[in-house]
Design a protein around this motif. Structure first.
Motif, PDB file in Angstrom:
ATOM      1  N   GLU A   1       0.850  -1.197   0.000  1.00 56.60           N
ATOM      2  CA  GLU A   1       0.000   0.000   0.000  1.00 56.60           C
ATOM      3  C   GLU A   1       0.887   1.249   0.000  1.00 56.60           C
ATOM      4  O   GLU A   1       0.879   2.043   0.941  1.00 56.60           O
ATOM      5  CB  GLU A   1      -0.907   0.009   1.238  1.00 56.60           C
ATOM      6  CG  GLU A   1      -1.847  -1.171   1.366  1.00 56.60           C
ATOM      7  CD  GLU A   1      -3.100  -1.003   0.518  1.00 56.60           C
ATOM      8  OE1 GLU A   1      -3.329   0.109   0.008  1.00 56.60           O
ATOM      9  OE2 GLU A   1      -3.838  -1.993   0.364  1.00 56.60           O
ATOM     10  N   PRO A   2       1.681   1.457  -1.070  1.00 59.67           N
ATOM     11  CA  PRO A   2       2.680   2.532  -1.048  1.00 59.67           C
ATOM     12  C   PRO A   2       2.105   3.937  -0.897  1.00 59.67           C
ATOM     13  O   PRO A   2       2.693   4.783  -0.217  1.00 59.67           O
ATOM     14  CB  PRO A   2       3.402   2.361  -2.389  1.00 59.67           C
ATOM     15  CG  PRO A   2       2.453   1.597  -3.256  1.00 59.67           C
ATOM     16  CD  PRO A   2       1.705   0.699  -2.330  1.00 59.67           C
ATOM     17  N   GLU A   3       0.952   4.213  -1.507  1.00 62.23           N
ATOM     18  CA  GLU A   3       0.391   5.560  -1.423  1.00 62.23           C
ATOM     19  C   GLU A   3      -0.052   5.893  -0.007  1.00 62.23           C
ATOM     20  O   GLU A   3       0.292   6.951   0.543  1.00 62.23           O
ATOM     21  CB  GLU A   3      -0.789   5.693  -2.384  1.00 62.23           C
ATOM     22  CG  GLU A   3      -1.356   7.105  -2.428  1.00 62.23           C
ATOM     23  CD  GLU A   3      -2.462   7.271  -3.463  1.00 62.23           C
ATOM     24  OE1 GLU A   3      -3.187   8.283  -3.387  1.00 62.23           O
ATOM     25  OE2 GLU A   3      -2.600   6.380  -4.333  1.00 62.23           O
ATOM     26  N   LEU A   4      -0.781   4.972   0.606  1.00 64.09           N
ATOM     27  CA  LEU A   4      -1.246   5.186   1.973  1.00 64.09           C
ATOM     28  C   LEU A   4      -0.073   5.224   2.946  1.00 64.09           C
ATOM     29  O   LEU A   4      -0.024   6.057   3.860  1.00 64.09           O
ATOM     30  CB  LEU A   4      -2.225   4.079   2.357  1.00 64.09           C
ATOM     31  CG  LEU A   4      -2.998   4.222   3.663  1.00 64.09           C
ATOM     32  CD1 LEU A   4      -3.710   5.568   3.731  1.00 64.09           C
ATOM     33  CD2 LEU A   4      -4.009   3.089   3.806  1.00 64.09           C
ATOM     34  N   ALA A   5       0.898   4.330   2.736  1.00 61.46           N
ATOM     35  CA  ALA A   5       2.091   4.314   3.592  1.00 61.46           C
ATOM     36  C   ALA A   5       2.852   5.631   3.489  1.00 61.46           C
ATOM     37  O   ALA A   5       3.383   6.133   4.491  1.00 61.46           O
ATOM     38  CB  ALA A   5       2.993   3.149   3.217  1.00 61.46           C
TER      39      ALA A   5
END
Length: 393
Positions: free
Chosen positions: A331-335
């Motif tokens: 979940e790169p965007e949320l992370a």
């Protein structure tokens, strides 16, 4: 669908909302389905009211970092972490989450030779600029590493999988610190190649159980019951939970031997040598599994304070940094949004060094902090620099 959750545990949540300020995904999104109480309500609907497991339900569960920051804030002592792990295990067994490629990526973790070979290949690719920086890997994965050898049998030092492949220098620093306090150290190396923490988070709990049984057998040490010291917060939390995971007295006894390295050293401060404090300002970043699960984060301050000029706190009450094991990859965007909140807190504190006792957190933060000239280091690396200055490169 039966998520195989304990109904009493589910009904412990009274939907009060006191968890909301401590949930990083709710803080970023403001969405009820991305909060602890919202996820518990979805669990209830699926298990008790036979609601369908929709894409929205799966997104809600997949977006949970499993930081467990909600647990200390909960007046009803809801076992949220265990509920989420169990729900994810059921969904993974049904192949609704954790795709085949992710399972394949985990497969080398308990195979040291395969992991080392893969790490060397990744190191070469990194040097050829073929590895995307957004993955947030350690700045320079080592091609070769010095072997960790035993210096005695007072304590085990758990070396694990990814951390040993990518950050063995942290293990070496930890070993030197322990030796300076008079402890003989046996690195676990291939005796216990993986604790299963990443697998448990992904819902592959049966793999974790297999690894746990192997480790308990390998490190049985029935005569002396040596302490097992861990310098990775996520690994330590997983190993301390083997009693719950396996439900046996043997597993409970094993978990009782597991200590975070700072937790152990805080009880033996009198054995550490006196040294000139490092002339630096250090901010402590508490890994979630040290603060919210093991709840021994204050020990980090106890062991660091005598060895640095100034130790400062962040003003975010231990809010998650967004790493979450494999969460930053899945979940790169949320992370990234969650990390930005942590970076803002670090910016307000204005330290020279951020001390983090978990490899995932340190890698996730370091890739951004390097750009503003702030170093990320493991607390044991800082102790080692002060106590054994000749070792610093």
């Amino acid at each position: 669908m039966d998520l195989k959750l304990d109904d009493d545990d589910l009904n412990t949540c009274v939907q009060c909302g006191l968890c909301l300020p401590y949930c990083p995904t709710f803080r970023v999104t403001g969405e009820e389905s991305k909060s602890p109480r919202g996820r518990i309500q979805l669990m209830r609907e699926v298990q008790l009211n036979d609601a369908p497991v929709t894409d929205e339900v799966l997104e809600s569960f997949n977006s949970c970092i499993q930081c467990r920051g909600c647990e200390p804030a909960c007046p009803s002592a809801v076992p949220y972490g265990h509920l989420m792990e169990r729900a994810r295990e059921t969904l993974a067994d049904e192949h609704l989450i954790t795709p085949a490629w992710q399972r394949l990526a985990f497969s080398p973790l308990n195979k040291p030779r395969l992991l080392q070979g893969g790490s060397r290949a990744l190191a070469l690719a990194q040097r050829l600029n073929l590895v995307p920086k957004r993955l947030g890997l350690t700045q320079r994965i080592p091609l070769r590493q010095q072997e960790l050898t035993s210096s005695g049998d007072d304590v085990y030092l758990f070396t694990g999988c990814v951390m040993d492949a990518w950050q063995r220098d942290v293990h070496a620093a930890t070993k030197r610190v322990l030796e300076s306090a008079g402890f003989g150290v046996t690195p676990t190396n291939d005796l216990a190649p993986c604790c299963g923490a990443l697998q448990a988070h992904a819902g592959l709990a049966e793999d974790t159980r297999t690894f746990a049984r192997t480790m308990i057998k390998s490190l049985a040490d029935r005569q002396r019951k040596r302490p097992i010291l861990v310098n990775s917060a996520g690994c330590g939390a997983a190993m301390k939970d083997y009693g719950h995971l396996l439900g046996t007295e043997e597993a409970e006894a094993f978990s009782a031997r597991v200590f975070d390295i700072s937790e152990w050293l805080a009880e033996h401060l009198d054995k550490l040598p006196v040294a000139t404090p490092l002339p630096i300002t250090v901010a402590v970043q508490d890994p979630c599994h040290l603060r919210h699960v093991q709840r021994v984060h204050l020990a980090t301050r106890a062991v660091l304070a005598p060895y640095v000029d100034e130790l400062i706190e962040l003003e975010d009450e231990g809010l998650c940094c967004g790493a979450g094991g494999a969460f930053s990859v899945m979940e790169p965007e949320l992370a990234g949004e969650i990390r930005n909140r942590k970076l803002n807190a670090i910016g307000r504190a204005n330290p020279e060094v951020v001390a983090s006792a978990n490899p995932g957190c340190s890698m996730h933060l370091a890739s951004a902090l390097r750009e503003v000239g702030v170093e990320t280091a493991h607390p044991m690396e800082l102790l080692d620099r002060a106590i054994n200055p000749g070792w610093r490169s």
